[in-house]
Enzyme design. Structure first.
Site, PDB file in Angstrom:
ATOM      1  N   GLY A 115       0.829  -1.183   0.000  1.00  0.00           N
ATOM      2  CA  GLY A 115       0.000   0.000   0.000  1.00  0.00           C
ATOM      3  C   GLY A 115       0.870   1.242   0.000  1.00  0.00           C
ATOM      4  O   GLY A 115       2.065   1.187   0.306  1.00  0.00           O
ATOM      5  N   CYS A 116       0.270   2.373  -0.343  1.00  0.00           N
ATOM      6  CA  CYS A 116       1.074   3.597  -0.431  1.00  0.00           C
ATOM      7  C   CYS A 116       1.575   4.053   0.944  1.00  0.00           C
ATOM      8  O   CYS A 116       2.764   4.324   1.117  1.00  0.00           O
ATOM      9  CB  CYS A 116       0.284   4.705  -1.121  1.00  0.00           C
TER      10      CYS A 116
END
Length: 315
Positions: A115-116
């Site tokens: 995920g970012c």
């Protein structure tokens, strides 16, 4: 040899960015599904099984369905959803996480793209925990800001419609149960989830994660130089995209802009400390659509294909 790559979900924000990065590659044949067949399970299954690598840019449940459709023993998968990020039989797709982790990705058939938000947090705290400078059970707070493209098509449309009237700094995840917490905890080597308070800014892309550290109650209090040295040593292996800025004593840093590394696949870490107060902060800056999503997927694809991991990626 030309590798066949199918992006399942190529019309979404992440899928479009991946396709753009791969469009000019001569070592890759991009398989594409007609628009009217995107929800046709049989048509998707054919392409998933025909691909050498399938990149899934889908919601979690749809990603699980795509994985279930793969019967070929030769199709490798990069999943950009959060469905498998802490699954034990999947390799976490942060190549620089440890010195040998890129080799693990290269040898894997199932890679979960990070995920970012977690990458900046993991990069900040994992070196300190593994290096013995920070106990795994140390209570952590994490905050930060990301461009609105991280929210996908619906959020992009909403911000575009509102323009300058959109909220400049919109906190969210206020139930403190963000979907990225398991990643931060697992790969940050933490004994408990951090208190995470993210925000969306009124700009398209670019992000910053901020990890403050109150160190005074530790049995052995590390100073800023020790924190910086541990992080710099952890990411000293050449060839990746994580860099560590020099240790500086500053009251203000105008170049600490969440958009500073937009259009690149770099992640830059900054360490600031007040040794007398036993306070420190570690800040990570990167592009939420680059190292935070599509760039990371292409980097993982390169490793799995056995080519230079920087291919098609701006440094």
């Amino acid at each position: 040899m030309v590798a066949r790559v199918f992006i399942d979900g190529e019309a979404g924000t992440t899928g479009l960015q991946i396709r753009e990065r791969l469009a000019m590659r001569r070592d890759i044949e991009l398989l594409s599904i007609p628009e009217d067949k995107r929800k046709d399970k049989s048509a998707r299954a054919d392409l998933l099984n025909a691909a050498d690598v399938a990149i899934l840019c889908l919601p979690d449940d749809a990603a699980r369905e795509s994985v279930s459709l793969i019967e070929s023993g030769t199709t490798c998968v990069i999943d950009a959803s959060s469905a498998y990020r802490v699954a034990p039989d999947w390799t976490y797709g942060f190549p620089e996480m440890d010195a040998a982790h890129g080799d693990a990705i290269a040898a894997s058939r199932r890679v979960s793209n990070p995920g970012c938000w977690p990458q900046g947090v993991i990069a900040a705290v994992r070196p300190l925990v593994t290096g013995g400078l920070l106990p795994a059970d140390h209570p952590l707070t994490v905050h930060g800001i990301s461009g609105y493209s991280g929210g996908g098509k619906s959020m992009i449309a909403d911000y575009d419609a509102k323009g300058k009237s959109a909220n400049m700094f919109a906190p969210y995840g206020l139930g403190f149960n963000h979907k990225h917490l398991p990643e931060m905890t697992e790969y940050g080597r933490l004994a408990q989830a951090p208190l995470f308070s993210p925000a969306v800014g009124n700009y398209y892309k670019g992000m910053m994660t901020v990890v403050p550290l109150q160190l005074a109650r530790l049995d052995k209090v590390p100073d800023g130089a020790e924190l910086h040295a541990a992080i710099a040593d952890h990411f000293s292996k050449p060839g990746g995209f994580v860099e560590v800025a020099p240790l500086e004593k500053l009251e203000r840093a105008d170049d600490l802009d969440p958009q500073a590394l937009n259009g690149t696949n770099r992640l830059r870490l900054h360490v600031f400390a007040n040794d007398a107060r036993a306070h420190a902060v570690i800040i990570a800056v990167y592009d939420n659509l680059g190292k935070g999503a599509s760039g990371a997927a292409v980097q993982n694809l390169n490793l799995m294909l056995g080519v230079d991991q920087t291919t098609s990626l701006a440094a």
